[in-house]
Design a protein around this motif. Structure first.
Motif, PDB file in Angstrom:
ATOM      1  N   ASP A 285       0.807  -1.229   0.000  1.00 20.22           N
ATOM      2  CA  ASP A 285       0.000   0.000   0.000  1.00 20.22           C
ATOM      3  C   ASP A 285       0.833   1.269   0.000  1.00 20.22           C
ATOM      4  O   ASP A 285       0.411   2.300  -0.519  1.00 20.22           O
ATOM      5  CB  ASP A 285      -0.936   0.006   1.218  1.00 20.22           C
ATOM      6  N   GLY A 286       2.022   1.200   0.587  1.00 22.05           N
ATOM      7  CA  GLY A 286       2.877   2.390   0.639  1.00 22.05           C
ATOM      8  C   GLY A 286       3.192   2.976  -0.722  1.00 22.05           C
ATOM      9  O   GLY A 286       3.385   4.192  -0.858  1.00 22.05           O
TER      10      GLY A 286
ATOM     11  N   ILE B 180      -6.661  -2.278  -7.422  1.00 19.63           N
ATOM     12  CA  ILE B 180      -7.527  -3.173  -6.646  1.00 19.63           C
ATOM     13  C   ILE B 180      -6.912  -3.336  -5.263  1.00 19.63           C
ATOM     14  O   ILE B 180      -5.846  -3.937  -5.107  1.00 19.63           O
ATOM     15  CB  ILE B 180      -7.670  -4.541  -7.345  1.00 19.63           C
ATOM     16  N   SER B 181      -7.567  -2.778  -4.271  1.00 20.33           N
ATOM     17  CA  SER B 181      -7.075  -2.838  -2.901  1.00 20.33           C
ATOM     18  C   SER B 181      -7.436  -4.185  -2.287  1.00 20.33           C
ATOM     19  O   SER B 181      -8.601  -4.584  -2.296  1.00 20.33           O
ATOM     20  CB  SER B 181      -7.701  -1.696  -2.094  1.00 20.33           C
TER      21      SER B 181
ATOM     22  N   TYR C 211       2.312 -15.721   6.225  1.00 22.21           N
ATOM     23  CA  TYR C 211       3.703 -15.309   5.998  1.00 22.21           C
ATOM     24  C   TYR C 211       3.915 -13.819   6.148  1.00 22.21           C
ATOM     25  O   TYR C 211       4.998 -13.365   6.490  1.00 22.21           O
ATOM     26  CB  TYR C 211       4.155 -15.786   4.612  1.00 22.21           C
ATOM     27  N   ALA C 212       2.896 -13.044   5.875  1.00 17.80           N
ATOM     28  CA  ALA C 212       3.013 -11.592   6.018  1.00 17.80           C
ATOM     29  C   ALA C 212       1.621 -11.002   6.163  1.00 17.80           C
ATOM     30  O   ALA C 212       0.667 -11.505   5.576  1.00 17.80           O
ATOM     31  CB  ALA C 212       3.707 -10.987   4.789  1.00 17.80           C
ATOM     32  N   GLY C 213       1.513  -9.927   6.939  1.00 11.73           N
ATOM     33  CA  GLY C 213       0.209  -9.302   7.161  1.00 11.73           C
ATOM     34  C   GLY C 213       0.107  -7.946   6.501  1.00 11.73           C
ATOM     35  O   GLY C 213      -0.782  -7.171   6.809  1.00 11.73           O
ATOM     36  N   VAL C 214       0.998  -7.667   5.566  1.00  9.07           N
ATOM     37  CA  VAL C 214       1.054  -6.347   4.932  1.00  9.07           C
ATOM     38  C   VAL C 214      -0.155  -6.134   4.006  1.00  9.07           C
ATOM     39  O   VAL C 214      -0.626  -7.060   3.356  1.00  9.07           O
ATOM     40  CB  VAL C 214       2.385  -6.202   4.141  1.00  9.07           C
TER      41      VAL C 214
ATOM     42  N   SER D 113      -4.387   5.710  -3.275  1.00 11.51           N
ATOM     43  CA  SER D 113      -5.047   4.980  -2.209  1.00 11.51           C
ATOM     44  C   SER D 113      -6.555   5.112  -2.366  1.00 11.51           C
ATOM     45  O   SER D 113      -7.084   6.216  -2.521  1.00 11.51           O
ATOM     46  CB  SER D 113      -4.604   5.523  -0.855  1.00 11.51           C
ATOM     47  N   ILE D 114      -7.262   3.990  -2.299  1.00 10.94           N
ATOM     48  CA  ILE D 114      -8.714   4.028  -2.500  1.00 10.94           C
ATOM     49  C   ILE D 114      -9.401   4.882  -1.444  1.00 10.94           C
ATOM     50  O   ILE D 114     -10.428   5.518  -1.709  1.00 10.94           O
ATOM     51  CB  ILE D 114      -9.301   2.595  -2.523  1.00 10.94           C
ATOM     52  N   ASN D 115      -8.838   4.954  -0.252  1.00  4.20           N
ATOM     53  CA  ASN D 115      -9.459   5.731   0.830  1.00  4.20           C
ATOM     54  C   ASN D 115      -9.490   7.226   0.534  1.00  4.20           C
ATOM     55  O   ASN D 115     -10.276   7.964   1.113  1.00  4.20           O
ATOM     56  CB  ASN D 115      -8.725   5.483   2.152  1.00  4.20           C
ATOM     57  N   ARG D 116      -8.628   7.669  -0.375  1.00  2.00           N
ATOM     58  CA  ARG D 116      -8.613   9.083  -0.763  1.00  2.00           C
ATOM     59  C   ARG D 116      -9.870   9.442  -1.550  1.00  2.00           C
ATOM     60  O   ARG D 116     -10.316  10.597  -1.537  1.00  2.00           O
ATOM     61  CB  ARG D 116      -7.358   9.348  -1.594  1.00  2.00           C
ATOM     62  N   TYR D 117     -10.447   8.468  -2.248  1.00  2.00           N
ATOM     63  CA  TYR D 117     -11.572   8.749  -3.146  1.00  2.00           C
ATOM     64  C   TYR D 117     -12.889   8.106  -2.696  1.00  2.00           C
ATOM     65  O   TYR D 117     -13.953   8.493  -3.166  1.00  2.00           O
ATOM     66  CB  TYR D 117     -11.221   8.269  -4.565  1.00  2.00           C
ATOM     67  N   LYS D 118     -12.792   7.138  -1.812  1.00  2.00           N
ATOM     68  CA  LYS D 118     -13.989   6.440  -1.348  1.00  2.00           C
ATOM     69  C   LYS D 118     -14.784   7.344  -0.405  1.00  2.00           C
ATOM     70  O   LYS D 118     -14.195   8.086   0.397  1.00  2.00           O
ATOM     71  CB  LYS D 118     -13.565   5.157  -0.604  1.00  2.00           C
ATOM     72  N   GLU D 119     -16.095   7.281  -0.502  1.00  2.00           N
ATOM     73  CA  GLU D 119     -16.959   8.045   0.397  1.00  2.00           C
ATOM     74  C   GLU D 119     -17.706   7.086   1.310  1.00  2.00           C
ATOM     75  O   GLU D 119     -18.249   6.084   0.854  1.00  2.00           O
ATOM     76  CB  GLU D 119     -17.972   8.887  -0.400  1.00  2.00           C
ATOM     77  N   VAL D 120     -17.691   7.398   2.586  1.00  2.00           N
ATOM     78  CA  VAL D 120     -18.401   6.560   3.564  1.00  2.00           C
ATOM     79  C   VAL D 120     -19.726   7.227   3.895  1.00  2.00           C
ATOM     80  O   VAL D 120     -19.773   8.415   4.232  1.00  2.00           O
ATOM     81  CB  VAL D 120     -17.556   6.385   4.851  1.00  2.00           C
TER      82      VAL D 120
END
Length: 489
Positions: free
Chosen positions: A325-326, A352-353, A362-365, A445-452
């Motif tokens: 994500d970084g 696609i997030s 193996y990883a939680g990233v 980042s999808i959070n920049r454009y997603k509306e809650v």
């Protein structure tokens, strides 16, 4: 995915090797994989013989047809005395698989040359053969066994997840291949190929979609030129070569190459890149190819690999890759310049997030899939975002199968982006104008454009609630008095 019972059986084989004196986990993995490959060769020969008997069509033989050649087959030696098996495998079968492709030009023979048979005793070898046979015959039919088994074994390495050598789950690989939709004429590469999972998934896709209509030239292309992979670990290269050979890809271009270094000058050579590059480290600044640093001046592998994908693709070539994500929102100059390059100079199609549990245990990233086309002339108009919440498996370390799965929806929607035009940012998928991305400093980042959407809840006035509580209290008191009266009778 492997069941608990299968894991226990693998652990038993593993502990037999450990008790026999092989303490290096990677050596255990190699020795088991050689045996898996030896058995698979016999399985393939049995399939060919069955087809030959049914069709009357002569099939090529893997093993020599004389008595000595036939005793190299798993089904022929597995029931013999332990000492005889040990002698056959160590002195005959192993040299045979190391040299089976003859010329040193093949990927398989090149990377098998320094392979060594290290099973310590006849008894340990017999236990391994019996254990693997039981797994194949009773537990792991019709599964991507080599990959799943290898993935499980790799989890035992202390370095797993640190050096990026964990395998991309098959259903995620298959999703990416389905989105990129390779054809029989494409040249496909994975510059961080590991066990060649993406190349195998691509081969399976092409067989499923085009097998009935492929020409002899396309089949020849399929068996060799179509698939390329690079890695810096000779063990991975051996595993890749074995894996691909078992999928009818006998002459792949599997090479020992540090993809982002000066030794790799490949450019404009491939139609498709499919990759999950390492994203946990940096590389030596001196060794980085300068033409990658003109796109993103950094030592971070996750950025350098995306720049590499742009360089090695032909104009019009397509890429599906996994990034942490970084990469999507990092604020450094290197992060921003890479995202700007994708959006302004090429055609970025989709982000696609994925949920953070996809690579467990193996990883939680948290990661995302990027899909883009190299144009060198822009072309990004709208970018499609999808917020994947489920991939058909639980997002804990167990990764058990569950009903929730966004993957079919992702595939259907991506292949019909016209139908996404009216989707709102409050929904799981939607399109974002290039101008909005530019205005947000190329943040992907999808959070920049997603509306809650917050649901408005109406509550009664406090005095109404208090009156209701008083009424309930009186009701309880009256019921208590009634109960006391009953008890006193």
């Amino acid at each position: 995915m492997l069941t608990g019972e299968v894991r226990n059986k693998v652990d038993k084989i593993w502990s037999d090797l450990w008790a026999g004196g092989i303490s290096n986990p990677l050596t255990v993995i190699e020795q088991l994989t050689y045996l898996m490959f030896i058995r698979s060769l016999d399985e393939k020969e049995l399939e060919n013989e069955s087809f030959e008997a049914l069709s009357g069509e002569k099939m090529p033989k893997i093993f020599p047809e004389d008595e000595e050649g036939q005793e190299l087959r798993w089904s022929k030696f597995k029931t013999k005395d332990a000492r005889i098996i040990y002698d056959i495998v160590g002195t005959k079968v192993f040299p045979f698989i190391k040299a089976m492709n003859g010329a040193n030009t093949t990927a398989f023979s090149r990377y098998m040359q320094d392979a060594m048979f290290l099973v310590p005793t006849p008894q340990v070898l017999q236990k391994m053969i019996t254990g693997l046979d039981e797994l194949y015959e009773h537990d792991i039919k019709n599964l991507d066994m080599q990959g799943d088994l290898y993935e499980y074994m790799l989890g035992k390495l202390a370095s797993a997840g640190q050096n990026g050598q964990f395998r991309t789950p098959k259903h995620i690989r298959d999703l990416m291949v389905d989105l990129i939709a390779p054809t029989p004429n494409d040249k496909i590469v994975d510059p961080a190929c590991g066990t060649a999972g993406f190349l195998v998934s691509s081969a399976e896709y092409i067989r499923e979609k085009y097998e009935a209509e492929m020409t002899s030239e396309q089949w020849e292309h399929f068996s060799g030129e179509m698939f390329s992979g690079y890695d810096t670990d000779r063990t991975m290269l051996r595993l890749s070569a074995m894996n691909l050979m078992l999928h009818s890809i006998s002459q792949p271009h599997i090479d020992y190459v540090d993809s982002v270094s000066r030794q790799n000058n490949t450019a404009s050579a491939y139609d498709i890149v499919l990759a999950n590059p390492p994203f946990t480290g940096t590389v030596d600044a001196e060794s980085i190819n300068e033409n990658l640093r003109t796109i993103t001046d950094t030592k971070k592998t996750e950025l350098l690999f995306v720049a590499l994908f742009l360089r090695i693709l032909r104009k019009g070539g397509r890429c599906a890759c996994i990034v942490p994500d970084g990469v999507l929102f990092g604020s450094t100059k290197a992060h921003k310049s890479l995202r700007k390059e994708l959006v302004e100079n090429h055609q970025l199609q989709a982000v696609i997030s994925m949920p953070s549990g996809v690579f467990k245990p193996y990883a939680g990233v948290s990661t995302a899939i990027l899909l883009f086309t190299k144009t060198d002339a822009g072309g990004t108009d709208k970018v499609w975002f999808y917020d994947m919440k489920a991939d058909g498996y639980s997002l804990d370390d167990k990764r058990s199968p569950i009903a929730a799965n966004d993957i079919p929806d992702i595939i259907a929607r991506y292949h019909n982006l016209e139908g996404e035009a009216d989707r709102q940012p409050t929904e799981p998928s939607f399109l974002v104008d290039k101008s909005a991305i530019e205005a947000n400093d190329y943040d992907l980042s999808i959070n920049r454009y997603k509306e809650v959407v917050y649901e408005k809840v109406e509550y009664d006035k406090p005095e109404v609630i208090m009156t209701r509580l008083d009424e309930l209290s009186l009701d309880i008191s009256s019921k208590m008095e009634e109960l006391r009266g009953l008890l006193g009778e």
